[in-house]
Design an enzyme around this catalytic site. Structure first.
Site, PDB file in Angstrom:
ATOM      1  N   SER A 163       0.788  -1.121  -0.064  1.00 57.89           N
ATOM      2  CA  SER A 163      -0.008   0.047   0.128  1.00 57.89           C
ATOM      3  C   SER A 163       0.769   1.305   0.173  1.00 57.89           C
ATOM      4  O   SER A 163       2.056   1.231   0.495  1.00 57.89           O
ATOM      5  CB  SER A 163      -0.887  -0.127   1.327  1.00 57.89           C
ATOM      6  OG  SER A 163      -1.451   1.170   1.442  1.00 57.89           O
ATOM      7  N   TYR A 197      -2.552  -0.231  10.109  1.00 55.57           N
ATOM      8  CA  TYR A 197      -2.644  -0.847   8.937  1.00 55.57           C
ATOM      9  C   TYR A 197      -1.704  -0.637   8.095  1.00 55.57           C
ATOM     10  O   TYR A 197      -0.746  -1.689   7.554  1.00 55.57           O
ATOM     11  CB  TYR A 197      -3.984  -0.315   8.246  1.00 55.57           C
ATOM     12  CG  TYR A 197      -3.901  -0.634   6.700  1.00 55.57           C
ATOM     13  CD1 TYR A 197      -4.313  -1.834   6.342  1.00 55.57           C
ATOM     14  CD2 TYR A 197      -3.900   0.446   5.868  1.00 55.57           C
ATOM     15  CE1 TYR A 197      -4.269  -2.180   4.998  1.00 55.57           C
ATOM     16  CE2 TYR A 197      -3.732   0.140   4.610  1.00 55.57           C
ATOM     17  CZ  TYR A 197      -3.939  -1.206   4.038  1.00 55.57           C
ATOM     18  OH  TYR A 197      -3.973  -1.360   2.819  1.00 55.57           O
ATOM     19  N   LYS A 230       1.917  -3.429   6.588  1.00 51.42           N
ATOM     20  CA  LYS A 230       2.365  -3.499   5.169  1.00 51.42           C
ATOM     21  C   LYS A 230       3.948  -3.064   5.249  1.00 51.42           C
ATOM     22  O   LYS A 230       4.693  -3.853   4.678  1.00 51.42           O
ATOM     23  CB  LYS A 230       1.556  -2.407   4.300  1.00 51.42           C
ATOM     24  CG  LYS A 230       0.058  -2.672   4.217  1.00 51.42           C
ATOM     25  CD  LYS A 230      -0.238  -3.712   3.439  1.00 51.42           C
ATOM     26  CE  LYS A 230      -1.540  -4.208   3.176  1.00 51.42           C
ATOM     27  NZ  LYS A 230      -2.007  -5.217   2.402  1.00 51.42           N
TER      28      LYS A 230
END
Length: 338
Positions: A125, A150, A154
């Protein structure tokens, strides 16, 4: 490479990629625990492609289930989408995000190694760039501290996969840094179908457009951007799917570790997106300005020259097409995929 295991293959990006794989002559095998997706997506994939992919309803953190899949199928490569993905929720539930996203990846790579499978595409991402020092960001730009758990998962998984490929140069890993996927399949059969209130901009706008929600909340209009609202790089999900197929072809050349931004190379503000949606679909989207959200940044969009140069891939669809496809999906599926 022919047989591709797709983790989270019934989700928004996963299902679209499965369609693209079938259309390009690959045989996708899906594992999905249906946490944020629906089994009803399977017959829709068949309706679009004429092929019903093999499906396993399992969790990627389940090592025994993974082994069974690898035993029953000769897997040539893996595209790893499965993971928790809501930025806001990750701030509220960091423990769940770290444990699910990290453990699923570690178990997956462990079983891949046991079965001698050497090709992996990881769904990363643009959040790994954190607060970028400049835009557009290139793959060579430094990764800053992610602004939410989040994004941190990643970032950590990218580091882990990088170390694994360093230790074993025959292990090919592509880290695909997505910007903001939007739109849906032109048939209206597949699209973004979140559980409950949508976290992402376009499905939220679409639910306002059909009267399911009464207005859009825009979080912050005082950012240092042309109209004060956040600027992002919105990429049509069909383009994003084709980027995975282009990357599989790259992995066949045994490149080791490769990293690509997948975006359009163009920033669009929240207000610009609202106006584009209204114009494309001839609807009115009422909105209210709210305070900024924790973890949000002013602007982030991609430099996509590397993907063009090395993969021969560029995004073909603009935000107008994405707005048309998102609205088409929402109208045909007012209560989501049933």
């Amino acid at each position: 490479m022919k047989n591709i295991l797709v983790t989270g293959g019934l989700g928004f990006i996963g299902s679209e990629t499965v369609v693209c794989l079938i259309e390009e002559g690959y045989t996708p095998i899906i594992i999905d625990n249906l946490y944020n997706s629906k089994k009803a997506v399977l017959p829709r994939i068949k309706e679009i492609t004429g092929v019903l992919p093999k499906f396993y309803e399992n969790d990627v953190t389940d090592e025994d289930a993974l082994r069974k899949i690898f035993k029953e199928n000769k897997i040539d490569g893996v595209i790893h989408f499965a993971g928790y993905k809501a930025v806001g929720e990750s701030v509220q539930k960091p423990l769940e995000y770290y444990s699910n996203n990290l453990i699923s990846t570690l178990k997956l790579v462990k079983v891949m190694k046991e079965f001698g499978v050497k090709n992996l595409i990881f769904s990363s991402s643009a959040t790994v760039y954190g607060l970028p020092k400049r835009v557009p960001v290139t793959e060579e730009d430094e990764l800053n501290e992610a602004t939410n758990p989040y994004g941190e998962t990643k970032f950590m998984i990218e580091r882990i996969l990088g170390d694994i490929s360093k230790a074993d140069p025959s292990f090919n890993v592509a880290l695909l840094r997505y910007f903001n996927p939007i739109g849906g399949h032109p048939s209206g059969l597949l699209g973004e179908d979140p559980n409950g209130i949508p976290n992402n901009l376009l499905p939220y706008i679409s639910q306002v457009a059909i009267g399911k929600l009464d207005h859009l909340n825009i979080f912050g209009d005082d950012y240092d951007t042309p109209d004060g609202t956040g600027v992002r790089d919105y990429i049509h999900v069909v383009d994003l799917a084709s980027g995975h197929v282009a990357t599989l072809k790259k992995l066949e050349t045994n490149p080791g570790l490769v990293i690509y931004n997948l975006g359009t190379g163009k920033g669009t503000s929240v207000l610009e997106m609202v106006k584009a949606y209204e114009k494309a679909n001839n609807v009115k989207i009422p909105y209210e300005i709210k305070p900024r959200r924790a973890g949000d940044i002013a602007a982030n969009y991609a430099n996509v020259d590397k993907a063009k140069r090395e993969l021969g891939w560029v995004a073909k669809y603009d935000i107008v097409q994405a707005c048309l496809d998102a609205y088409n999906f929402q109208k045909k599926n007012p209560d989501g995929i049933k």
